[in-house]
Structures are given as C-alpha cells and as structure tokens.
Enzyme design. Structure first.
Site, PDB file in Angstrom:
ATOM      1  N   GLY A 159       5.032  -0.008   2.269  1.00 25.46           N
ATOM      2  CA  GLY A 159       3.658  -0.202   1.811  1.00 25.46           C
ATOM      3  C   GLY A 159       2.864  -0.668   3.018  1.00 25.46           C
ATOM      4  O   GLY A 159       3.079  -1.769   3.528  1.00 25.46           O
ATOM      5  N   ASN A 184       3.375  -4.115   5.096  1.00 28.58           N
ATOM      6  CA  ASN A 184       4.039  -4.076   6.412  1.00 28.58           C
ATOM      7  C   ASN A 184       3.172  -4.777   7.466  1.00 28.58           C
ATOM      8  O   ASN A 184       3.664  -5.567   8.275  1.00 28.58           O
ATOM      9  CB  ASN A 184       4.264  -2.636   6.894  1.00 28.58           C
ATOM     10  CG  ASN A 184       5.063  -1.786   5.922  1.00 28.58           C
ATOM     11  OD1 ASN A 184       5.789  -2.308   5.100  1.00 28.58           O
ATOM     12  ND2 ASN A 184       4.921  -0.467   6.024  1.00 28.58           N
ATOM     13  N   TYR A 232       7.033  10.081  -2.855  1.00 33.47           N
ATOM     14  CA  TYR A 232       6.549   8.915  -3.609  1.00 33.47           C
ATOM     15  C   TYR A 232       6.898   8.967  -5.083  1.00 33.47           C
ATOM     16  O   TYR A 232       6.852  10.030  -5.702  1.00 33.47           O
ATOM     17  CB  TYR A 232       5.019   8.853  -3.547  1.00 33.47           C
ATOM     18  CG  TYR A 232       4.445   8.680  -2.166  1.00 33.47           C
ATOM     19  CD1 TYR A 232       4.792   7.601  -1.366  1.00 33.47           C
ATOM     20  CD2 TYR A 232       3.515   9.597  -1.677  1.00 33.47           C
ATOM     21  CE1 TYR A 232       4.232   7.434  -0.114  1.00 33.47           C
ATOM     22  CE2 TYR A 232       2.952   9.438  -0.418  1.00 33.47           C
ATOM     23  CZ  TYR A 232       3.316   8.360   0.359  1.00 33.47           C
ATOM     24  OH  TYR A 232       2.759   8.209   1.595  1.00 33.47           O
ATOM     25  N   ALA A 258       5.425   1.868  12.038  1.00 35.62           N
ATOM     26  CA  ALA A 258       5.061   1.475  13.417  1.00 35.62           C
ATOM     27  C   ALA A 258       3.553   1.241  13.538  1.00 35.62           C
ATOM     28  O   ALA A 258       3.108   0.286  14.182  1.00 35.62           O
ATOM     29  CB  ALA A 258       5.524   2.535  14.409  1.00 35.62           C
ATOM     30  N   ASP A 296       1.591   0.274  11.207  1.00 35.86           N
ATOM     31  CA  ASP A 296       1.252  -0.960  10.480  1.00 35.86           C
ATOM     32  C   ASP A 296       1.588  -2.168  11.337  1.00 35.86           C
ATOM     33  O   ASP A 296       0.869  -3.170  11.342  1.00 35.86           O
ATOM     34  CB  ASP A 296       2.024  -1.022   9.155  1.00 35.86           C
ATOM     35  CG  ASP A 296       1.898   0.280   8.381  1.00 35.86           C
ATOM     36  OD1 ASP A 296       0.849   0.935   8.498  1.00 35.86           O
ATOM     37  OD2 ASP A 296       2.866   0.656   7.690  1.00 35.86           O
TER      38      ASP A 296
HETATM   39  O1  KDG Z   1       2.925   3.372   7.294  1.00 36.22           O
HETATM   40  C1  KDG Z   1       4.132   3.352   6.568  1.00 36.22           C
HETATM   41  C2  KDG Z   1       3.798   3.499   5.121  1.00 36.22           C
HETATM   42  O2  KDG Z   1       3.212   4.744   4.944  1.00 36.22           O
HETATM   43  C3  KDG Z   1       4.994   3.391   4.233  1.00 36.22           C
HETATM   44  O3  KDG Z   1       5.543   2.084   4.273  1.00 36.22           O
HETATM   45  C4  KDG Z   1       4.738   3.807   2.819  1.00 36.22           C
HETATM   46  O4  KDG Z   1       2.711   2.686   2.284  1.00 36.22           O
HETATM   47  C5  KDG Z   1       3.327   3.719   2.343  1.00 36.22           C
HETATM   48  C6  KDG Z   1       2.651   4.958   1.961  1.00 36.22           C
HETATM   49  O5  KDG Z   1       1.880   4.910   1.009  1.00 36.22           O
HETATM   50  O6  KDG Z   1       2.852   5.975   2.617  1.00 36.22           O
END
Ligand code: KDG
Length: 308
Positions: A30, A34, A99, A251, A253
């Site tokens: 997320g 992160n 997802y 990375a 984040d």
């Molecule tokens: O930047 C990494 C995020 O993309 C990953 O942790 C998952 O938050 C996420 C997403 O919605 O893609």
C-alpha cells in the site's frame, strides 16, 4: 505534532519469491503506508489515516504501524468491509501486481474519516494517485484532506503512482492535473507521466506540469536515469544509484517517505533527494514493500561509501 501524515490504502502483500513454485511470502504494501513507514524509519514522526477491516490482516497492520512508531489514532476499523490484498509476481520485465481490493474498507473512506484533526497537526500531508483512484469517495476524501492541509498551513505532497487498473487514463489525467496544482511537492515518475502526456521527454514533461499550473517543487523520477529537481526556478539533474534489485516494489514510496523525512530534518532539496535515492536503492535488495525498507543508519553507511 507530526512531520508527516499520510492518507491512503494499505494492502496485504503476497509476494511470489520462487517463480517455479507457487510460494508466496506474506508482507505488507500500500503505497502511502509504505511511504509513512519509510519516513518513520528515517526518524520522522508520522501518522497514517486509513480504514482497515475488522479482520486478521487489519489487526496485523495496526500492530505493524504501532511497532514502527506510526500513530494510528486516525485509523478506522470497518466492521463489514475487508482489508485489501495484492499479489506481486516477478518476470523478465520486472514486477506485476494483481489486486483483490474492490469494496475494501479503505475504499469506503469518506471526508468524515478526517475528523481526527491529525492533518491540522502535520508539516506534510502525503497522498498519491492510488489514494485518489481507489473510489470516488476516497477521491473526495483526498481533496478534503488537501483543503484541510492548506487551511492549516501544512504542505501537500503528492506522488503520481498511476495504476491504470484502478481508473481510466482520462480520469487519472484530469484528477492528477487538478491535484498537482494543490501540491507543494509533486513526485511524478516519467513512466506515469508518459501515460498521461504521451511524450517521453523529461523537459517537455516538466513544461507540461508547469503549464498545468503546478507551482510547488517537482521531483521527476527517471528510473535508472535518476531524477530532476525542478524548484520552479532551476532544474537540477540528480544521478541514480545502481544496485542489483531483487524486488523494486515500494521503492518509489521509500523515496517519497525518505525525502519528506529529510526535508523535515532540515536538508536542502539536493541533499534530501540524494538521501532518498540511497534509501530507495537499498529498499530493492529484498522481497516485499516494507520488510527491506532501510533505517537511517543503513542509509548513512551507504552514503558514506558513495562519497568515499
Ligand atoms: O508502490 C508500491 C505499491 O504499488 C504497492 O505496495 C501496492 O499500493 C499498492 C498499489 O495499489 O499498487
């Protein structure tokens, strides 16, 4: 008071560590979660605003944030909706995400989720393209959060984090154009911007962002080519760090969270970007978005090696 308050969706992570075997390592992801954990590991005082399910994963997240020293007083627990989930798979072109998040607790956030008053106590509010994309009520919540931040004199930080699985490109372009104008710090990646503008030239991309009315500092991330800091007056290219990446998930984040943390600690933009580059590079050396996020000591070691 807080250095950084972030707003968005945490996702439980299942990361395929062996391509041939159906084996997944559970971790946490997320983007804004992160980023806020990365910032906390660099010594910033942080809080996170989100909603999780009343389920095992929601509880794991609350434990994680508490263990990282991230304030959870603004986290809501939804009795019915679940905590979101994603899978990371690795192939020749890098990582890909799948997802399972529709209807998640975080996607049901509304501006009423902001009543905790945390944003008003922050130096930076950090949000992203994903926070804006997960649902229309989350999008409204991000706008309301940005208004609150501006009203209270907090700075708004926006990471483009474009995920075209979550929203159509036309909507993404319209909303990101609107929000980049409200941001004191805009962190787009060249890849994301290419989807929005159709061009792959960094200078023209920065012109597009300025012509669109963005007035804050812009750090355009060019992947292996480093980044460019555009402070509204001059444009400064910054080199990238080369590492043998295992998993680049998170990375960007880590870059955002570390950059904000260093700004709060008084770094000039160039120093903060150099530090954030080193932190982001280190974050790619292990699987998962959160586990490999480096701590300040490790980043300092790395910077010492580089300047030696
Ligand atoms: O930047 C990494 C995020 O993309 C990953 O942790 C998952 O938050 C996420 C997403 O919605 O893609």
């Amino acid at each position: 008071d807080f250095d950084i308050v972030a707003l968005g969706e945490p996702l439980v992570e299942l990361n395929q560590t062996h391509q041939e075997q159906r084996q997944y390592l559970q971790g946490f992801g997320g983007d804004t979660s992160n980023a806020v954990i990365a910032a906390a590991r660099q010594g910033a005082s942080c809080a996170y605003l989100t909603r999780v399910g009343d389920d095992a994963f929601g509880r794991q997240f609350l434990d994680l944030w508490r263990a990282e020293g991230v304030d959870v007083s603004g986290v809501e627990v939804d009795r019915e909706a679940h905590t979101g989930l994603y899978f990371v798979q690795h192939g020749p072109d890098g990582h890909a995400f799948s997802y399972l998040r529709r209807g998640s607790a975080a996607s049901l956030m509304t501006p009423a989720s902001l009543e905790s008053g945390l944003i008003e106590r922050a130096r930076f509010l950090h949000v992203s393209g994903i926070s804006l994309a997960i649902s229309t009520s989350a999008c409204d919540t991000v706008f309301a959060a940005m208004e609150r931040a501006r009203g209270a004199g907090a700075q708004v930080s926006l990471d483009s984090n474009l995920r075209l699985r979550l929203w159509p490109v036309d909507r993404a372009r319209a909303i990101l154009r609107e929000t980049m104008r409200m941001a004191d710090l805009f962190l787009p990646s060249m890849d994301d911007m290419q989807h929005l503008t159709g061009n792959d030239d960094p200078e023209r991309t920065l012109d597009w962002i300025r012509d669109g009315g963005a007035e804050g500092v812009v750090v355009l991330k060019l992947g292996k080519d480093g980044s460019i800091i555009d402070d509204g007056g001059k444009r400064t290219p910054m080199p990238a760090l080369r590492v043998q990446a295992v998993d680049a998930t998170g990375a960007g984040d880590c870059f955002a969270g570390s950059l904000l943390a260093r700004r709060c600690q008084g770094d000039a933009w160039e120093d903060a970007v150099r530090y954030a580059n080193a932190a982001a590079a280190l974050s790619t050396l292990g699987y998962g978005a959160v586990d490999p996020l480096p701590r300040a000591e490790q980043v300092r070691e790395r910077l010492k090696e580089l300047s030696a």
